[in-house]
Design a protein around this motif. Structure first.
Motif, PDB file in Angstrom:
ATOM      1  N   VAL A 156    -146.086 132.041  54.433  1.00  0.00           N
ATOM      2  CA  VAL A 156    -144.656 132.323  54.595  1.00  0.00           C
ATOM      3  C   VAL A 156    -143.803 131.396  53.749  1.00  0.00           C
ATOM      4  O   VAL A 156    -142.581 131.373  53.880  1.00  0.00           O
ATOM      5  N   GLU A 157    -144.438 130.637  52.852  1.00  0.00           N
ATOM      6  CA  GLU A 157    -143.718 129.599  52.104  1.00  0.00           C
ATOM      7  C   GLU A 157    -142.597 130.154  51.259  1.00  0.00           C
ATOM      8  O   GLU A 157    -141.536 129.555  51.147  1.00  0.00           O
ATOM      9  N   VAL A 158    -142.821 131.296  50.607  1.00  0.00           N
ATOM     10  CA  VAL A 158    -141.831 131.788  49.652  1.00  0.00           C
ATOM     11  C   VAL A 158    -141.371 133.194  49.994  1.00  0.00           C
ATOM     12  O   VAL A 158    -142.136 134.023  50.478  1.00  0.00           O
ATOM     13  N   GLY A 159    -140.080 133.449  49.764  1.00  0.00           N
ATOM     14  CA  GLY A 159    -139.541 134.791  49.739  1.00  0.00           C
ATOM     15  C   GLY A 159    -139.235 135.438  51.068  1.00  0.00           C
ATOM     16  O   GLY A 159    -138.495 136.410  51.117  1.00  0.00           O
ATOM     17  N   LEU A 160    -139.785 134.946  52.161  1.00  0.00           N
ATOM     18  CA  LEU A 160    -139.643 135.625  53.440  1.00  0.00           C
ATOM     19  C   LEU A 160    -138.207 135.495  53.944  1.00  0.00           C
ATOM     20  O   LEU A 160    -137.646 134.411  53.960  1.00  0.00           O
ATOM     21  N   ASP A 161    -137.627 136.612  54.388  1.00  0.00           N
ATOM     22  CA  ASP A 161    -136.226 136.622  54.793  1.00  0.00           C
ATOM     23  C   ASP A 161    -136.110 137.193  56.204  1.00  0.00           C
ATOM     24  O   ASP A 161    -136.114 138.403  56.397  1.00  0.00           O
ATOM     25  N   ILE A 162    -136.040 136.304  57.198  1.00  0.00           N
ATOM     26  CA  ILE A 162    -135.841 136.691  58.597  1.00  0.00           C
ATOM     27  C   ILE A 162    -134.548 136.020  59.049  1.00  0.00           C
ATOM     28  O   ILE A 162    -134.547 134.855  59.472  1.00  0.00           O
ATOM     29  N   PRO A 163    -133.424 136.710  58.948  1.00  0.00           N
ATOM     30  CA  PRO A 163    -132.128 136.049  59.172  1.00  0.00           C
ATOM     31  C   PRO A 163    -131.980 135.387  60.540  1.00  0.00           C
ATOM     32  O   PRO A 163    -131.231 134.418  60.671  1.00  0.00           O
ATOM     33  N   ASP A 164    -132.648 135.910  61.569  1.00  0.00           N
ATOM     34  CA  ASP A 164    -132.480 135.351  62.911  1.00  0.00           C
ATOM     35  C   ASP A 164    -133.392 134.170  63.195  1.00  0.00           C
ATOM     36  O   ASP A 164    -133.380 133.630  64.303  1.00  0.00           O
ATOM     37  N   ALA A 165    -134.212 133.759  62.223  1.00  0.00           N
ATOM     38  CA  ALA A 165    -135.097 132.602  62.420  1.00  0.00           C
ATOM     39  C   ALA A 165    -134.285 131.320  62.237  1.00  0.00           C
ATOM     40  O   ALA A 165    -133.655 131.115  61.201  1.00  0.00           O
ATOM     41  N   THR A 166    -134.318 130.469  63.258  1.00  0.00           N
ATOM     42  CA  THR A 166    -133.514 129.241  63.219  1.00  0.00           C
ATOM     43  C   THR A 166    -134.335 127.983  63.436  1.00  0.00           C
ATOM     44  O   THR A 166    -133.793 126.879  63.329  1.00  0.00           O
ATOM     45  N   ILE A 167    -135.624 128.121  63.767  1.00  0.00           N
ATOM     46  CA  ILE A 167    -136.462 126.961  64.050  1.00  0.00           C
ATOM     47  C   ILE A 167    -137.675 126.979  63.128  1.00  0.00           C
ATOM     48  O   ILE A 167    -138.357 128.008  63.001  1.00  0.00           O
ATOM     49  N   MET A 168    -137.962 125.845  62.483  1.00  0.00           N
ATOM     50  CA  MET A 168    -139.171 125.692  61.675  1.00  0.00           C
ATOM     51  C   MET A 168    -139.918 124.461  62.186  1.00  0.00           C
ATOM     52  O   MET A 168    -139.411 123.341  62.110  1.00  0.00           O
ATOM     53  N   LEU A 169    -141.112 124.683  62.752  1.00  0.00           N
ATOM     54  CA  LEU A 169    -141.981 123.601  63.206  1.00  0.00           C
ATOM     55  C   LEU A 169    -143.118 123.476  62.196  1.00  0.00           C
ATOM     56  O   LEU A 169    -143.913 124.398  62.039  1.00  0.00           O
ATOM     57  N   ILE A 170    -143.201 122.363  61.494  1.00  0.00           N
ATOM     58  CA  ILE A 170    -144.238 122.173  60.477  1.00  0.00           C
ATOM     59  C   ILE A 170    -145.202 121.104  60.973  1.00  0.00           C
ATOM     60  O   ILE A 170    -144.870 119.911  61.003  1.00  0.00           O
ATOM     61  N   GLU A 171    -146.387 121.524  61.400  1.00  0.00           N
ATOM     62  CA  GLU A 171    -147.394 120.591  61.898  1.00  0.00           C
ATOM     63  C   GLU A 171    -148.109 119.917  60.729  1.00  0.00           C
ATOM     64  O   GLU A 171    -148.336 120.532  59.686  1.00  0.00           O
ATOM     65  N   HIS A 172    -148.488 118.644  60.922  1.00  0.00           N
ATOM     66  CA  HIS A 172    -149.125 117.854  59.866  1.00  0.00           C
ATOM     67  C   HIS A 172    -148.276 117.906  58.596  1.00  0.00           C
ATOM     68  O   HIS A 172    -148.782 118.129  57.497  1.00  0.00           O
ATOM     69  N   ALA A 173    -146.980 117.701  58.783  1.00  0.00           N
ATOM     70  CA  ALA A 173    -146.052 117.804  57.652  1.00  0.00           C
ATOM     71  C   ALA A 173    -146.400 116.834  56.539  1.00  0.00           C
ATOM     72  O   ALA A 173    -146.061 117.071  55.371  1.00  0.00           O
ATOM     73  N   ASN A 174    -147.086 115.731  56.871  1.00  0.00           N
ATOM     74  CA  ASN A 174    -147.479 114.768  55.842  1.00  0.00           C
ATOM     75  C   ASN A 174    -148.528 115.319  54.894  1.00  0.00           C
ATOM     76  O   ASN A 174    -148.795 114.730  53.846  1.00  0.00           O
ATOM     77  N   ARG A 175    -149.144 116.458  55.234  1.00  0.00           N
ATOM     78  CA  ARG A 175    -150.166 117.063  54.373  1.00  0.00           C
ATOM     79  C   ARG A 175    -149.566 118.020  53.343  1.00  0.00           C
ATOM     80  O   ARG A 175    -150.283 118.557  52.515  1.00  0.00           O
ATOM     81  N   PHE A 176    -148.262 118.246  53.401  1.00  0.00           N
ATOM     82  CA  PHE A 176    -147.613 119.187  52.491  1.00  0.00           C
ATOM     83  C   PHE A 176    -146.859 118.423  51.402  1.00  0.00           C
ATOM     84  O   PHE A 176    -146.371 117.320  51.622  1.00  0.00           O
ATOM     85  N   GLY A 177    -146.745 119.050  50.245  1.00  0.00           N
ATOM     86  CA  GLY A 177    -145.933 118.491  49.182  1.00  0.00           C
ATOM     87  C   GLY A 177    -144.457 118.749  49.435  1.00  0.00           C
ATOM     88  O   GLY A 177    -144.079 119.592  50.261  1.00  0.00           O
ATOM     89  N   LEU A 178    -143.611 118.037  48.709  1.00  0.00           N
ATOM     90  CA  LEU A 178    -142.169 118.188  48.902  1.00  0.00           C
ATOM     91  C   LEU A 178    -141.702 119.605  48.581  1.00  0.00           C
ATOM     92  O   LEU A 178    -140.846 120.158  49.286  1.00  0.00           O
ATOM     93  N   ALA A 179    -142.246 120.192  47.536  1.00  0.00           N
ATOM     94  CA  ALA A 179    -141.831 121.554  47.169  1.00  0.00           C
ATOM     95  C   ALA A 179    -142.168 122.530  48.289  1.00  0.00           C
ATOM     96  O   ALA A 179    -141.367 123.410  48.632  1.00  0.00           O
ATOM     97  N   GLN A 180    -143.373 122.390  48.876  1.00  0.00           N
ATOM     98  CA  GLN A 180    -143.752 123.270  49.982  1.00  0.00           C
ATOM     99  C   GLN A 180    -142.839 123.071  51.185  1.00  0.00           C
ATOM    100  O   GLN A 180    -142.392 124.047  51.801  1.00  0.00           O
ATOM    101  N   LEU A 181    -142.581 121.819  51.530  1.00  0.00           N
ATOM    102  CA  LEU A 181    -141.716 121.549  52.682  1.00  0.00           C
ATOM    103  C   LEU A 181    -140.325 122.145  52.460  1.00  0.00           C
ATOM    104  O   LEU A 181    -139.733 122.736  53.371  1.00  0.00           O
TER     105      LEU A 181
END
Length: 659
Positions: A511-536
């Motif tokens: 779901v990293e790119v392009g996905l458009d769900i206007p009513d989505a307001t919460i993003m929980l990213i587990e193990h966020a330290n494992r992702f690069g800045l661009a991905q985050l």
């Protein structure tokens, strides 16, 4: 390694990478789940430190008290003292022979670590190779450039790089080798840029036609000033005889798709077909819906081609592209095909391809770009990226490309509050907050780095966490999506999430790119330290799209390295994608910017875009001067440069001249 470049532990600065020569005082090992951790207690006479090495238990037999280590890493300072994470850094055991040489003041070159060849032996092999091959080396740099820039000769540079007598020797060698790499790259890009300018695409665009007019009249929103400006830049390219080669760079949500739709409408008005290449099926399907909504009122027919389509579905799209489907109303062929790598297959024929659009350009290599362009006769090329690129990267990777910048966000984007939640209690608090928002009718993402449980790393995985989160968020429908699901399964889950039947979507980075769900307001990213800045940054861009206040939680536990702390801190501090891109470059260095996967260049490059900005500018100016005087590289100096390109940058050189 040299005395002048090695720091004492007492001089270690938080977050600042350094070179440290230490001795092991004590070795320990423990496990946390399936995560094996080696903990080395270190000292150098000025201070003590600890080094953690993860999932490398085989090193335990090599470490013992009293052994010398060379560490190149970013230290962390806390109440517990100095700590090295051992993830982004390098750790090298130092032999007694090297230690004696160091104490004597010699400069030591270190090669990539290997358990088979110790460093002294590696240096001896390198010296033998240099001695036997050096006479065959041709210096490609024109003598006026070399002397004007005060650079040593190439043979001297190679000799000094592998066996420097002093630190000045090494600096001079590196400066020359860096300049060579950047100079040759800029020549190759300049040749490609000039080749494109000479090509004639043999077609003209109708930029005031009926379909383009209907497209503009039916837009449900007004274009921003930046979108109008960039559209005008693209239309000017389309009107030229030479094919367009343009990069459209804009932050997440800046409206790149609407700009691409205008170019596609112009192509359709001119009797030409367009193709949009997307990196994932989810993004391709999202584009299909978006382009159908934007271009359908203008009578532009859109098709989808992905690997998940049935054989019958593929045949139908192939027939629509080729205009051979008798069932099509008015025998009208597909005007725009949106697809993934399936578009690149040789059996896919797009007979009137005039415009090729590559979305998320950084996720494709030069081969994929060339394969798409070969579908048409010199099609106009529009590349798009929501990953902001620092100027140095643009000059190295896109030196043959015109750049358009969407630097204005459309109105209605909501505020996004980003919080770093470390440990069990902050995670529970984030879940509780998310639950309250779901009760209010909003929707949430929970993103994990893995699809399934792994024996190699001790991380939460999407599949098992989906089961757990169904219990945590009892009373709400919790969906699961990842790249291993087939197209029908993914489409069903996404449809449920889009309509609100699914309230919480557990996912990997599909779901990293392009996905458009206007009513989505919460993003929980587990193990966020494992992702690069661009991905985050991309993941955070999935929320706050309708104007609602939104919240992004970066969830971590356990040990977080200094580099990861810097990334997470930057995410909390700013939403500006360009600022994050510069921060990312500072934290991780250029990395694969010079790798074959992205740029078609060898992966042993030594140029550092952070250390060498002046060299980059100088190399670009000298390359342009050479090509102005000798555009075909037919002179004696030009011939030497051409031979170097054919040898050292052979793959990229071939790609650069494909037109």
């Amino acid at each position: 390694m040299h005395r002048d470049r090695v720091r004492a532990l007492a001089e270690a600065k938080e977050g600042e990478r350094g070179l440290f020569l230490v001795r092991i005082a004590k070795v320990g090992a423990f496990a946390r789940g399936r995560l094996h951790i080696l903990r080395l207690q270190l000292e150098d006479g000025t201070a003590k430190a600890q080094l953690y090495l993860f999932n490398r238990p085989y090193l335990l037999k090599d470490f013992r008290a009293g052994r010398a280590l060379l560490i190149h890493d970013v230290p962390e300072r806390s109440n517990a003292g100095i700590r090295f994470g051992g993830q982004a850094g390098t750790t090298e055991m130092v032999t007694d022979e090297d230690l004696a040489a160091f104490e004597a003041g010699r400069v030591l070159v270190y090669y990539k670590a290997t358990t088979v060849i110790p460093q002294p032996r590696a240096r001896a092999l390198a010296a033998a190779a240099v001695a036997s091959l050096l006479d065959a080396v041709e210096d490609p740099l024109p003598e006026p450039v070399r002397t004007g820039r005060k650079l040593v000769g190439l043979r001297d540079a190679l000799r000094q790089a592998h066996g420097p007598e002093s630190w000045g020797d090494w600096d001079a060698a590196r400066r020359r080798l860096v300049f060579d790499q950047l100079y040759l790259l800029q020549v190759a890009l300049g040749v490609h840029r000039r080749a494109l300018a000479r090509i004639r695409k043999g077609r003209r665009y109708e930029l005031k036609g009926e379909r383009l007019g209907k497209f503009r009249a039916s837009l449900p929103f007004n274009l921003t000033g930046a979108q109008d400006r960039v559209t005008a830049e693209i239309f000017a390219d389309l009107a030229r005889a030479a094919p367009m080669n343009r990069l459209l760079q804009g932050d997440v949500g800046s409206g790149k798709t609407a700009v691409a739709a205008a170019a596609i409408a112009a192509a359709a008005d001119s009797g030409l077909q367009a193709a949009v290449l997307a990196p994932t099926e989810i993004l391709a399907e999202q584009h299909l819906r978006t382009f159908e909504a934007l271009l359908g009122p203008a009578g532009i027919r859109v098709g989808l081609l992905t690997g998940g389509l049935s054989a019958a579905g593929r045949r139908s799209v192939h027939a629509g592209l080729e205009g051979t489907d008798a069932d099509l109303l008015e025998s009208r062929s597909i005007d725009l095909v949106v697809g993934t790598h399936a578009l690149l297959e040789s059996k896919v024929v797009i007979p009137r391809l005039g415009l090729a659009v590559i979305d998320e350009r950084h996720k494709f290599g030069v081969r994929q770009r060339a394969a798409l362009e070969r579908k048409g006769k010199h099609p106009d090329l529009l590349m798009m990226t929501a990953t902001p690129l620092p100027r140095a990267v643009v000059l190295t990777q896109y030196g043959d490309t015109a750049l358009s910048l969407l630097d204005e966000m459309p109105p209605g984007r909501g505020t996004v509050t980003t919080t770093w939640a470390h440990g069990a209690m902050p995670r529970d608090a984030a879940y509780k907050f998310a639950m309250e928002r779901l009760k209010a009718g909003e929707r949430a993402f929970a993103v994990f780095p893995l699809v399934e449980e792994s024996e190699k790393v001790n991380l939460r995985d999407a599949t098992q966490e989906h089961e757990r989160l169904q219990r945590v968020f009892a009373g709400f429908a919790v969906g699961l999506i990842h790249g291993r699901m087939n197209s029908e399964e993914k489409a069903a889950v996404m449809q449920g999430f889009a309509t609100g039947a699914v309230k919480l979507l557990v996912s990997t980075t599909v779901v990293e790119v392009g996905l458009d769900i206007p009513d989505a307001t919460i993003m929980l990213i587990e193990h966020a330290n494992r992702f690069g800045l661009a991905q985050l940054h991309q993941l955070r861009g999935r929320i706050g799209r309708r104007g609602n206040a939104s919240w992004c939680f970066l969830i971590t536990n356990g040990i977080v390295t200094a580099d990861a702390r810097a990334r997470l801190g930057a995410m909390v501090r700013t939403r500006n994608g360009f600022e994050l891109a510069e921060t990312d470059l500072r934290i991780r260095g250029p990395g694969e910017l010079f790798g074959t996967r992205q740029a078609g260049l060898p992966d042993e490059e030594v140029a550092d875009l952070l250390l060498d900005p002046e060299a980059l500018e100088a190399a670009r100016r000298e390359a342009e001067a050479l090509l102005e005087a000798d555009p075909n590289l037919g002179s004696a100096d030009g011939a030497k440069v051409k031979r170097a390109l054919e040898g050292r940058l052979s793959e990229f050189w071939g790609m650069a001249r494909f037109s």
